[in-house]
Scaffold this motif. Structure first.
Motif, PDB file in Angstrom:
ATOM      1  N   LYS A 166       0.815  -1.242   0.000  1.00  0.00           N
ATOM      2  CA  LYS A 166       0.000   0.000   0.000  1.00  0.00           C
ATOM      3  C   LYS A 166       0.840   1.281   0.000  1.00  0.00           C
ATOM      4  O   LYS A 166       0.288   2.377   0.039  1.00  0.00           O
ATOM      5  N   GLN A 167       2.153   1.187  -0.039  1.00  0.00           N
ATOM      6  CA  GLN A 167       2.960   2.423  -0.052  1.00  0.00           C
ATOM      7  C   GLN A 167       2.857   3.086  -1.432  1.00  0.00           C
ATOM      8  O   GLN A 167       2.907   2.385  -2.455  1.00  0.00           O
ATOM      9  N   SER A 168       2.722   4.393  -1.434  1.00  0.00           N
ATOM     10  CA  SER A 168       2.673   5.071  -2.737  1.00  0.00           C
ATOM     11  C   SER A 168       4.041   5.682  -3.030  1.00  0.00           C
ATOM     12  O   SER A 168       4.835   5.927  -2.112  1.00  0.00           O
ATOM     13  N   LEU A 169       4.285   5.937  -4.314  1.00  0.00           N
ATOM     14  CA  LEU A 169       5.557   6.557  -4.704  1.00  0.00           C
ATOM     15  C   LEU A 169       5.693   7.923  -4.040  1.00  0.00           C
ATOM     16  O   LEU A 169       6.757   8.302  -3.562  1.00  0.00           O
ATOM     17  N   GLU A 170       4.575   8.623  -3.987  1.00  0.00           N
ATOM     18  CA  GLU A 170       4.593   9.977  -3.412  1.00  0.00           C
ATOM     19  C   GLU A 170       4.984   9.945  -1.940  1.00  0.00           C
ATOM     20  O   GLU A 170       5.807  10.736  -1.462  1.00  0.00           O
ATOM     21  N   SER A 171       4.390   8.978  -1.185  1.00  0.00           N
ATOM     22  CA  SER A 171       4.701   8.944   0.257  1.00  0.00           C
ATOM     23  C   SER A 171       6.157   8.499   0.477  1.00  0.00           C
ATOM     24  O   SER A 171       6.831   8.987   1.381  1.00  0.00           O
ATOM     25  N   TRP A 172       6.653   7.591  -0.383  1.00  0.00           N
ATOM     26  CA  TRP A 172       8.064   7.175  -0.259  1.00  0.00           C
ATOM     27  C   TRP A 172       9.002   8.340  -0.553  1.00  0.00           C
ATOM     28  O   TRP A 172      10.006   8.545   0.106  1.00  0.00           O
ATOM     29  N   LYS A 174       8.475  11.501  -0.041  1.00  0.00           N
ATOM     30  CA  LYS A 174       8.506  12.398   1.124  1.00  0.00           C
ATOM     31  C   LYS A 174       9.323  11.783   2.261  1.00  0.00           C
ATOM     32  O   LYS A 174      10.109  12.463   2.915  1.00  0.00           O
ATOM     33  N   GLU A 175       9.118  10.485   2.466  1.00  0.00           N
ATOM     34  CA  GLU A 175       9.798   9.813   3.583  1.00  0.00           C
ATOM     35  C   GLU A 175      11.314   9.789   3.366  1.00  0.00           C
ATOM     36  O   GLU A 175      12.095  10.071   4.272  1.00  0.00           O
ATOM     37  N   LEU A 176      11.703   9.499   2.133  1.00  0.00           N
ATOM     38  CA  LEU A 176      13.135   9.419   1.846  1.00  0.00           C
ATOM     39  C   LEU A 176      13.777  10.811   1.934  1.00  0.00           C
ATOM     40  O   LEU A 176      14.875  10.971   2.488  1.00  0.00           O
ATOM     41  N   GLU A 177      13.086  11.809   1.412  1.00  0.00           N
ATOM     42  CA  GLU A 177      13.639  13.177   1.481  1.00  0.00           C
ATOM     43  C   GLU A 177      13.783  13.617   2.942  1.00  0.00           C
ATOM     44  O   GLU A 177      14.764  14.235   3.331  1.00  0.00           O
ATOM     45  N   ARG A 178      12.811  13.215   3.752  1.00  0.00           N
ATOM     46  CA  ARG A 178      12.862  13.566   5.173  1.00  0.00           C
ATOM     47  C   ARG A 178      14.046  12.846   5.834  1.00  0.00           C
ATOM     48  O   ARG A 178      14.792  13.432   6.618  1.00  0.00           O
ATOM     49  N   ALA A 179      14.240  11.606   5.482  1.00  0.00           N
ATOM     50  CA  ALA A 179      15.342  10.815   6.056  1.00  0.00           C
ATOM     51  C   ALA A 179      16.691  11.443   5.697  1.00  0.00           C
ATOM     52  O   ALA A 179      17.566  11.612   6.546  1.00  0.00           O
ATOM     53  N   ILE A 180      16.837  11.810   4.422  1.00  0.00           N
ATOM     54  CA  ILE A 180      18.113  12.372   3.963  1.00  0.00           C
ATOM     55  C   ILE A 180      18.423  13.691   4.688  1.00  0.00           C
ATOM     56  O   ILE A 180      19.571  14.003   4.984  1.00  0.00           O
ATOM     57  N   ALA A 181      17.347  14.419   5.029  1.00  0.00           N
ATOM     58  CA  ALA A 181      17.543  15.726   5.686  1.00  0.00           C
ATOM     59  C   ALA A 181      18.208  15.599   7.060  1.00  0.00           C
ATOM     60  O   ALA A 181      18.683  16.583   7.615  1.00  0.00           O
ATOM     61  N   PHE A 182      18.255  14.383   7.619  1.00  0.00           N
ATOM     62  CA  PHE A 182      18.924  14.215   8.919  1.00  0.00           C
ATOM     63  C   PHE A 182      20.446  14.251   8.812  1.00  0.00           C
ATOM     64  O   PHE A 182      21.143  14.154   9.810  1.00  0.00           O
ATOM     65  N   GLY A 183      20.953  14.332   7.598  1.00  0.00           N
ATOM     66  CA  GLY A 183      22.392  14.546   7.432  1.00  0.00           C
ATOM     67  C   GLY A 183      23.249  13.292   7.429  1.00  0.00           C
ATOM     68  O   GLY A 183      24.460  13.371   7.604  1.00  0.00           O
ATOM     69  N   THR A 184      22.630  12.130   7.222  1.00  0.00           N
ATOM     70  CA  THR A 184      23.451  10.917   7.159  1.00  0.00           C
ATOM     71  C   THR A 184      24.313  10.932   5.891  1.00  0.00           C
ATOM     72  O   THR A 184      23.938  11.545   4.884  1.00  0.00           O
ATOM     73  N   LYS A 185      25.450  10.247   5.961  1.00  0.00           N
ATOM     74  CA  LYS A 185      26.337  10.184   4.784  1.00  0.00           C
ATOM     75  C   LYS A 185      26.199   8.838   4.077  1.00  0.00           C
ATOM     76  O   LYS A 185      26.845   8.582   3.079  1.00  0.00           O
ATOM     77  N   HIS A 186      25.398   7.933   4.663  1.00  0.00           N
ATOM     78  CA  HIS A 186      25.268   6.593   4.083  1.00  0.00           C
ATOM     79  C   HIS A 186      23.858   6.071   4.323  1.00  0.00           C
ATOM     80  O   HIS A 186      23.299   6.244   5.407  1.00  0.00           O
ATOM     81  N   LEU A 187      23.282   5.452   3.310  1.00  0.00           N
ATOM     82  CA  LEU A 187      21.941   4.880   3.434  1.00  0.00           C
ATOM     83  C   LEU A 187      21.919   3.474   2.843  1.00  0.00           C
ATOM     84  O   LEU A 187      22.482   3.253   1.758  1.00  0.00           O
ATOM     85  N   SER A 188      21.280   2.542   3.546  1.00  0.00           N
ATOM     86  CA  SER A 188      21.010   1.228   2.942  1.00  0.00           C
ATOM     87  C   SER A 188      19.510   1.184   2.710  1.00  0.00           C
ATOM     88  O   SER A 188      18.741   1.275   3.676  1.00  0.00           O
TER      89      SER A 188
END
Ligand code: SF4
Length: 392
Positions: A166-172, A174-188
């Motif tokens: 049920k996840q939509s592309l739009e919600s993903w 937003k979620e990913l952009e929000r995650a990246i904003a925390f300043g991590t240098k690495h994502l899996s």
């Protein structure tokens, strides 16, 4: 120069079992950590005799949930490793942590005993999906743990799972952009997969939920790559993204065919033991108490130790190397077989794959072009069919 060695420590316990998880993780009411420390130390000593002098350049505590380990256990293991081998000053020492307040309280102490890279199992940033994924933490707890980690560790990463039901592309997005904003240098960033033997597998069979179609899953992957690239992350492995120089050096060792020693229940190793010209594959017993008992009795909890044939090794190296964006190059083949790509493959078969756009070939490397990454498994089989080398 001493040959580099990477060490993986498996801590096999979790607070509860996530419904998608097929890792070697067990839930126990209590664990005797003194017994476990003695066993980890004993197994390290056992292999130090078999491996000989090496320079340790990465250490990784994985699991299970290694952030549940008492600090004294992490410290004891690291002390034993540095007593047995030379540990490089710049050694990357990672630990996987779950984002709960209980674990966040330990971050400073973990850093003080030597952990210099933290990998957080965030998985989602909304409560309903976290609940569906069977995670114990809330989105609020995840966010506050990321904030705490970012103040303590320069190098921290987190995992997210996407392409959820049920996840939509739009919600993903937003979620990913929000995650990246925390300043991590690495994502899996992993797509949710349904593995046999998991709770999700039976629920999926009973049609309790639906998974995204293949086309939608491909759209999720493209969107993920687009967003991360825009934010300056490089996709360096199918599911791993990093800012420059923040790749996980330990995982690169797996993919680039380096030697690693796995300690603890269910851990795997691939390495050349002292004075041996064949690489060994070693698998430890996966049930924690059986592993513990075997270590107490014999010094190591080995379930299986076998020599890998040259043919098997070659296929393993291709399988791992082609997961990387940089692909596989001559140096890997040279190190293991003293041969070049041109000695190993049928050149016309490789060129044929290149004409179809499935691989990119240069004199000393083979890689999968970005637009064919979703076909990685099928391409790896085709590259293996192009092998022409015969070993004696
Ligand atoms: S926390 Fe990680 S290792 Fe433990 S059950 Fe969940 S997914 Fe598996």
């Amino acid at each position: 120069m001493l040959n580099p060695l990477s060490i993986y420590i498996h801590y096999p316990f979790c607070k509860s079992k996530c419904p998608y998880c097929d890792f070697n993780s067990h839930v126990r009411d209590s664990v005797n950590h003194d017994d476990f420390l003695r066993a980890y130390e004993k197994e390290l000593e056992f292999f130090a005799k078999k491996i000989g002098k090496r320079k340790v350049n990465t250490i990784f505590f994985g699991g299970g949930t290694p952030s549940l380990m008492p600090i004294s256990l992490v410290e004891g293991i690291l002390r034993k490793i540095s007593n047995l081998w030379e540990v490089e000053k710049s050694c990357e020492i990672s630990l996987e942590a779950n984002p709960t307040s209980f674990e966040a309280e330990k971050f400073k102490d973990l850093k003080s005993v030597g952990i210099n890279r933290l990998s957080l199992g965030i998985q989602a940033l909304n409560d309903s999906d976290l609940q569906f994924l069977g995670r114990e933490h809330s989105a609020k707890e995840a966010i506050s743990t990321i904030e705490i980690a970012s103040k303590i560790f320069d190098n921290f990463s987190f995992d997210l799972i996407y392409a959820r039901p049920k996840q939509s592309l739009e919600s993903w997005k937003k979620e990913l952009e929000r995650a990246i904003a925390f300043g991590t240098k690495h994502l899996s960033l992993y797509q949710l997969t349904i593995e046999k033997g998991t709770k999700f597998y039976s629920q999926f069979q009973r049609k309790e939920f639906e998974m995204p179609t293949e086309d939608l899953a491909a759209d999720f992957y493209d969107l993920t790559n687009e967003i991360t690239a825009k934010e300056g992350f490089e996709l360096y492995e199918i599911s791993n993204y990093s800012q420059k120089n923040f790749e996980c050096r330990h995982n690169l060792v797996y993919w680039q065919g380096g030697d690693y020693l796995g300690i603890g229940a269910g851990a795997h190793s691939r390495m050349y033991l002292q004075d041996e010209s064949c690489r060994s594959s070693i698998i430890m017993l996966s049930e924690p108490n059986s592993w513990l008992k075997k270590v107490e009795d014999f010094g190591a909890g080995i379930q299986k130790l076998e020599k890998i044939s040259q043919e098997e090794l070659l296929e393993e190296l291709i399988l791992a190397g082609l997961r990387l964006s940089e692909g596989i190059n001559n140096s890997v083949f040279q190190r293991h077989f003293n041969k070049k790509i041109s000695d190993i493959f049928d050149g016309s078969k490789l060129q044929n794959l290149e004409k179809q756009g499935l691989i990119f070939l240069s004199g000393d490397e083979i890689k999968i072009p970005a637009n064919s990454r979703l076909l990685t498994n099928a391409i790896i089989s085709k590259v293996c069919e192009a092998l022409a080398v015969k070993f004696n």
